[in-house]
Design a protein around this motif. Structure first.
Motif, PDB file in Angstrom:
ATOM      1  N   ASP A  77       0.835  -1.192   0.000  1.00  0.00           N
ATOM      2  CA  ASP A  77       0.000   0.000   0.000  1.00  0.00           C
ATOM      3  C   ASP A  77       0.877   1.253   0.000  1.00  0.00           C
ATOM      4  OD1 ASP A  77       1.063  -0.056   2.534  1.00  0.00           O
ATOM      5  OD2 ASP A  77      -0.860   0.210   3.590  1.00  0.00           O
ATOM      6  N   TYR A  78       2.026   1.142  -0.606  1.00  0.00           N
ATOM      7  CA  TYR A  78       3.016   2.216  -0.619  1.00  0.00           C
ATOM      8  C   TYR A  78       3.672   2.290  -1.996  1.00  0.00           C
ATOM      9  CZ  TYR A  78       6.072  -1.822   0.188  1.00  0.00           C
ATOM     10  OH  TYR A  78       6.713  -3.038   0.092  1.00  0.00           O
ATOM     11  N   LEU A  79       4.416   3.362  -2.218  1.00  0.00           N
ATOM     12  CA  LEU A  79       5.182   3.559  -3.442  1.00  0.00           C
ATOM     13  C   LEU A  79       6.646   3.319  -3.146  1.00  0.00           C
ATOM     14  CD1 LEU A  79       3.657   7.055  -4.394  1.00  0.00           C
ATOM     15  CD2 LEU A  79       2.682   4.790  -4.876  1.00  0.00           C
ATOM     16  N   VAL A  80       7.404   2.935  -4.157  1.00  0.00           N
ATOM     17  CA  VAL A  80       8.856   2.847  -4.050  1.00  0.00           C
ATOM     18  C   VAL A  80       9.438   3.895  -4.995  1.00  0.00           C
ATOM     19  CG1 VAL A  80      10.892   1.399  -4.292  1.00  0.00           C
ATOM     20  CG2 VAL A  80       8.739   0.394  -3.494  1.00  0.00           C
ATOM     21  N   CYS A  81      10.165   4.853  -4.421  1.00  0.00           N
ATOM     22  CA  CYS A  81      10.653   6.007  -5.170  1.00  0.00           C
ATOM     23  C   CYS A  81      12.173   6.109  -5.089  1.00  0.00           C
ATOM     24  CB  CYS A  81      10.053   7.271  -4.605  1.00  0.00           C
ATOM     25  SG  CYS A  81       8.253   7.270  -4.446  1.00  0.00           S
ATOM     26  N   PRO A  82      12.904   6.017  -6.237  1.00  0.00           N
ATOM     27  CA  PRO A  82      12.382   5.513  -7.500  1.00  0.00           C
ATOM     28  C   PRO A  82      12.176   3.990  -7.424  1.00  0.00           C
ATOM     29  CG  PRO A  82      14.748   5.878  -7.660  1.00  0.00           C
ATOM     30  CD  PRO A  82      14.326   6.335  -6.288  1.00  0.00           C
ATOM     31  N   PRO A  83      11.478   3.428  -8.425  1.00  0.00           N
ATOM     32  CA  PRO A  83      11.178   3.953  -9.748  1.00  0.00           C
ATOM     33  C   PRO A  83       9.924   4.799  -9.869  1.00  0.00           C
ATOM     34  CG  PRO A  83      10.493   1.670  -9.626  1.00  0.00           C
ATOM     35  CD  PRO A  83      11.148   1.977  -8.311  1.00  0.00           C
ATOM     36  N   GLN A  84       9.043   4.851  -8.848  1.00  0.00           N
ATOM     37  CA  GLN A  84       7.791   5.602  -9.007  1.00  0.00           C
ATOM     38  C   GLN A  84       8.087   7.093  -9.114  1.00  0.00           C
ATOM     39  OE1 GLN A  84       4.728   3.707  -8.787  1.00  0.00           O
ATOM     40  NE2 GLN A  84       3.859   5.501  -9.794  1.00  0.00           N
ATOM     41  N   PRO A  85       7.793   7.727 -10.256  1.00  0.00           N
ATOM     42  CA  PRO A  85       8.128   9.145 -10.393  1.00  0.00           C
ATOM     43  C   PRO A  85       7.016  10.084  -9.969  1.00  0.00           C
ATOM     44  CG  PRO A  85       7.506   8.274 -12.550  1.00  0.00           C
ATOM     45  CD  PRO A  85       7.355   7.145 -11.546  1.00  0.00           C
ATOM     46  N   TRP A  86       5.745   9.641 -10.056  1.00  0.00           N
ATOM     47  CA  TRP A  86       4.610  10.536  -9.866  1.00  0.00           C
ATOM     48  C   TRP A  86       3.437   9.796  -9.227  1.00  0.00           C
ATOM     49  CZ3 TRP A  86       5.071  10.557 -15.759  1.00  0.00           C
ATOM     50  CH2 TRP A  86       6.199  11.284 -16.160  1.00  0.00           C
ATOM     51  N   LEU A  87       2.529  10.571  -8.654  1.00  0.00           N
ATOM     52  CA  LEU A  87       1.222  10.057  -8.254  1.00  0.00           C
ATOM     53  C   LEU A  87       0.208  11.162  -8.510  1.00  0.00           C
ATOM     54  CD1 LEU A  87      -0.439   7.729  -6.982  1.00  0.00           C
ATOM     55  CD2 LEU A  87      -0.174   8.913  -4.787  1.00  0.00           C
ATOM     56  N   ASP A  88      -0.821  10.832  -9.304  1.00  0.00           N
ATOM     57  CA  ASP A  88      -1.810  11.827  -9.720  1.00  0.00           C
ATOM     58  C   ASP A  88      -3.175  11.639  -9.084  1.00  0.00           C
ATOM     59  OD1 ASP A  88       0.286  11.728 -11.891  1.00  0.00           O
ATOM     60  OD2 ASP A  88      -0.961  13.318 -12.725  1.00  0.00           O
ATOM     61  N   GLY A  89      -3.366  10.542  -8.330  1.00  0.00           N
ATOM     62  CA  GLY A  89      -4.684  10.328  -7.759  1.00  0.00           C
ATOM     63  C   GLY A  89      -4.763   9.024  -6.992  1.00  0.00           C
ATOM     64  N   ILE A  90      -5.987   8.626  -6.655  1.00  0.00           N
ATOM     65  CA  ILE A  90      -6.203   7.388  -5.903  1.00  0.00           C
ATOM     66  C   ILE A  90      -6.199   6.192  -6.853  1.00  0.00           C
ATOM     67  CG2 ILE A  90      -7.461   8.538  -4.052  1.00  0.00           C
ATOM     68  CD1 ILE A  90     -10.075   7.460  -5.342  1.00  0.00           C
ATOM     69  N   LYS A  91      -5.723   5.051  -6.368  1.00  0.00           N
ATOM     70  CA  LYS A  91      -5.562   3.845  -7.175  1.00  0.00           C
ATOM     71  C   LYS A  91      -6.897   3.092  -7.235  1.00  0.00           C
ATOM     72  CE  LYS A  91      -3.351   0.499  -9.283  1.00  0.00           C
ATOM     73  NZ  LYS A  91      -2.965   0.641 -10.693  1.00  0.00           N
ATOM     74  N   SER A  92      -7.740   3.427  -8.207  1.00  0.00           N
ATOM     75  CA  SER A  92      -9.092   2.897  -8.246  1.00  0.00           C
ATOM     76  C   SER A  92      -9.237   1.635  -9.084  1.00  0.00           C
ATOM     77  CB  SER A  92     -10.048   3.958  -8.782  1.00  0.00           C
ATOM     78  OG  SER A  92      -9.652   4.369 -10.081  1.00  0.00           O
ATOM     79  N   GLU A  93      -8.373   1.439 -10.080  1.00  0.00           N
ATOM     80  CA  GLU A  93      -8.472   0.297 -10.979  1.00  0.00           C
ATOM     81  C   GLU A  93      -7.073  -0.125 -11.393  1.00  0.00           C
ATOM     82  OE1 GLU A  93     -11.310   1.054 -14.297  1.00  0.00           O
ATOM     83  OE2 GLU A  93     -11.542   3.007 -13.332  1.00  0.00           O
ATOM     84  N   ASP A  94      -6.978  -1.298 -12.031  1.00  0.00           N
ATOM     85  CA  ASP A  94      -5.696  -1.720 -12.578  1.00  0.00           C
ATOM     86  C   ASP A  94      -5.302  -0.757 -13.694  1.00  0.00           C
ATOM     87  OD1 ASP A  94      -5.994  -3.811 -10.868  1.00  0.00           O
ATOM     88  OD2 ASP A  94      -6.319  -5.343 -12.410  1.00  0.00           O
ATOM     89  N   GLY A  95      -4.125  -0.165 -13.559  1.00  0.00           N
ATOM     90  CA  GLY A  95      -3.624   0.743 -14.578  1.00  0.00           C
ATOM     91  C   GLY A  95      -4.278   2.108 -14.600  1.00  0.00           C
ATOM     92  N   ILE A  96      -5.143   2.382 -13.624  1.00  0.00           N
ATOM     93  CA  ILE A  96      -5.925   3.622 -13.635  1.00  0.00           C
ATOM     94  C   ILE A  96      -5.914   4.272 -12.251  1.00  0.00           C
ATOM     95  CG2 ILE A  96      -8.244   4.609 -13.914  1.00  0.00           C
ATOM     96  CD1 ILE A  96      -7.066   3.755 -16.529  1.00  0.00           C
ATOM     97  N   ILE A  97      -5.813   5.606 -12.239  1.00  0.00           N
ATOM     98  CA  ILE A  97      -6.052   6.364 -11.014  1.00  0.00           C
ATOM     99  C   ILE A  97      -7.193   7.348 -11.273  1.00  0.00           C
ATOM    100  CG2 ILE A  97      -3.691   6.129 -10.157  1.00  0.00           C
ATOM    101  CD1 ILE A  97      -4.809   9.483 -11.472  1.00  0.00           C
ATOM    102  N   ARG A  98      -7.812   7.834 -10.201  1.00  0.00           N
ATOM    103  CA  ARG A  98      -8.786   8.921 -10.291  1.00  0.00           C
ATOM    104  C   ARG A  98      -8.110  10.177  -9.765  1.00  0.00           C
ATOM    105  NH1 ARG A  98     -14.132   6.992 -11.206  1.00  0.00           N
ATOM    106  NH2 ARG A  98     -14.556   9.187 -11.695  1.00  0.00           N
ATOM    107  N   GLN A  99      -8.122  11.214 -10.567  1.00  0.00           N
ATOM    108  CA  GLN A  99      -7.337  12.413 -10.309  1.00  0.00           C
ATOM    109  C   GLN A  99      -7.664  13.061  -8.966  1.00  0.00           C
ATOM    110  OE1 GLN A  99      -7.944  15.711 -13.080  1.00  0.00           O
ATOM    111  NE2 GLN A  99      -5.756  16.159 -13.051  1.00  0.00           N
TER     112      GLN A  99
END
Length: 379
Positions: free
Chosen positions: A126-148
């Motif tokens: 339930d966390y990000l690993v930075c790097p490689p994660q460069p950005w987060l634009d919203g909540i993780k609502s679906e596979d491959g999709i966030i809601r802004q």
């Protein structure tokens, strides 16, 4: 300048948290809060919108005699957002070879899992690993999709917090970053830095575009300088009612949350730093600081009509954390408007983005040769 650190049941954060040039740094990890386009909530998947400059960020303790009393308990920083304005977060570090684990919560609700705030690191990521994660634009609502991420006032039931907990007590954003355990990562001889979309897209706009108001049009200067107001303002502690903001869900955007390539046991839960990011409306921000917030960004439609870039990543090889069933049930701001029989508060007209206007960057997979792993030792 350092941000006051909080304690949690006798556990003192050990990573320094600093604020420099509107960037919050936790240990080696730098977090920038970007102003951006509000994408339409029309059921389509959109690429990543640009940065239109960063939000101004202030320390709570620098305005201790003027901020709401609850802020002093939480400490941290604050920034201004307009109602229904969008945001994204970027992550970078001078020591990119040495990642950190980062949890992001909105109103004390985890933005990846939808679970209540927790400072644990578990195998179920339930966390990000930075790097490689460069950005987060919203909540993780679906596979491959966030809601802004979209700002809404507390007390109206629009926020992720309000929908999932039944109350809106906290608002804002909560961040906690963990260091790796000693000896896990070794510094490589060469480092490769990911190019990102933190170019100031505002600088690319033609200066002869017409000014418009904050209802979704183009202001004369997207990255407006902070202007001091009269210095004779009397200091007073301000009431939070109707002025603090949380984050609701906006349109659907293509973005992956990369699975932890190192494993949950990599992270040292005793070496962490955290920060509470309060979000306030433009009027409270001006009352507290004496400075005006930046002008409201333009609409996605106007931006696209002028041929400016959107963004995407070559990152399929990095995988994706499974979408959250909890967050999948969160209603968007537009959906709640409809339920309340409100007239449309923003333009949700589909934006047609030509493929030629989508700039795509590669993301390198973490190099395993620089990772020192433990194994099974003979007894």
């Amino acid at each position: 300048m350092s941000i006051r650190r909080n304690t949690t049941r006798g556990t003192e954060p050990t990573l320094a948290v600093k604020l420099e040039y509107d960037i919050v740094q936790i240990g080696d990890l730098r977090v920038t809060f970007h102003r951006t386009l509000r994408i339409p909530d029309d059921g389509r998947r959109y690429p990543l919108p640009p940065s239109l400059g960063s939000f101004p960020v202030c320390r709570v303790e620098d305005y201790a005699d003027r901020v709401p009393a609850t802020w002093l308990e939480h400490g941290g920083v604050f920034l201004p957002m307009y109602q229904r304005e969008a945001m994204w977060l970027s992550f970078d570090s001078d020591r990119s070879w040495r990642p950190q684990a980062l949890k992001v919560a909105v109103g004390m609700v985890n933005a990846v899992s939808g679970e209540p705030w927790s400072q644990r690191i578990d195998d179920e990521q339930d966390y990000l690993v930075c790097p490689p994660q460069p950005w987060l634009d919203g909540i993780k609502s679906e596979d491959g999709i966030i809601r802004q991420f979209v700002a809404m006032p507390l007390g109206m039931g629009y926020t992720v917090e309000g929908q999932l907990t039944g109350e809106e007590r906290f608002g804002g954003i909560q961040l906690i970053a963990f260091d790796p355990k000693d000896g896990v990562f070794t510094e490589p001889r060469e480092q490769v830095h990911l190019r990102d979309r933190m170019v100031d897209a505002a600088d690319a706009f033609d200066t002869d575009m017409a000014d418009t108001d904050s209802s979704g049009s183009h202001p004369a200067t997207l990255r407006q300088s902070m202007r001091a107001m009269s210095s004779g303002r009397s200091h007073r502690r301000l009431d939070r009612a109707g002025t603090e903001m949380g984050l609701g869900a906006g349109g659907r955007m293509e973005q992956q949350i990369y699975p932890d390539p190192y494993g949950a046991q990599t992270w040292d839960t005793h070496r962490f730093g955290r920060v509470y990011v309060h979000i306030v409306n433009s009027q409270l921000y001006e009352d507290i600081t004496g400075r005006r917030p930046p002008a409201s960004p333009i609409s996605a439609q106007t931006y696209t009509e002028h041929g400016y870039p959107w963004f995407d990543l070559y990152d399929e090889h990095l995988g994706d954390v499974q979408g959250s069933d909890i967050l999948a049930g969160v209603k968007s701001v537009s959906e709640i408007d409809s339920e309340k029989s409100f007239k449309p508060q923003q333009d949700e007209t589909t934006v047609a983005i030509p493929d030629v206007n989508v700039v795509k960057y590669p993301v390198a997979k973490p190099t395993p040769t620089n990772i020192v792993r433990d194994g099974d030792w003979p007894k």
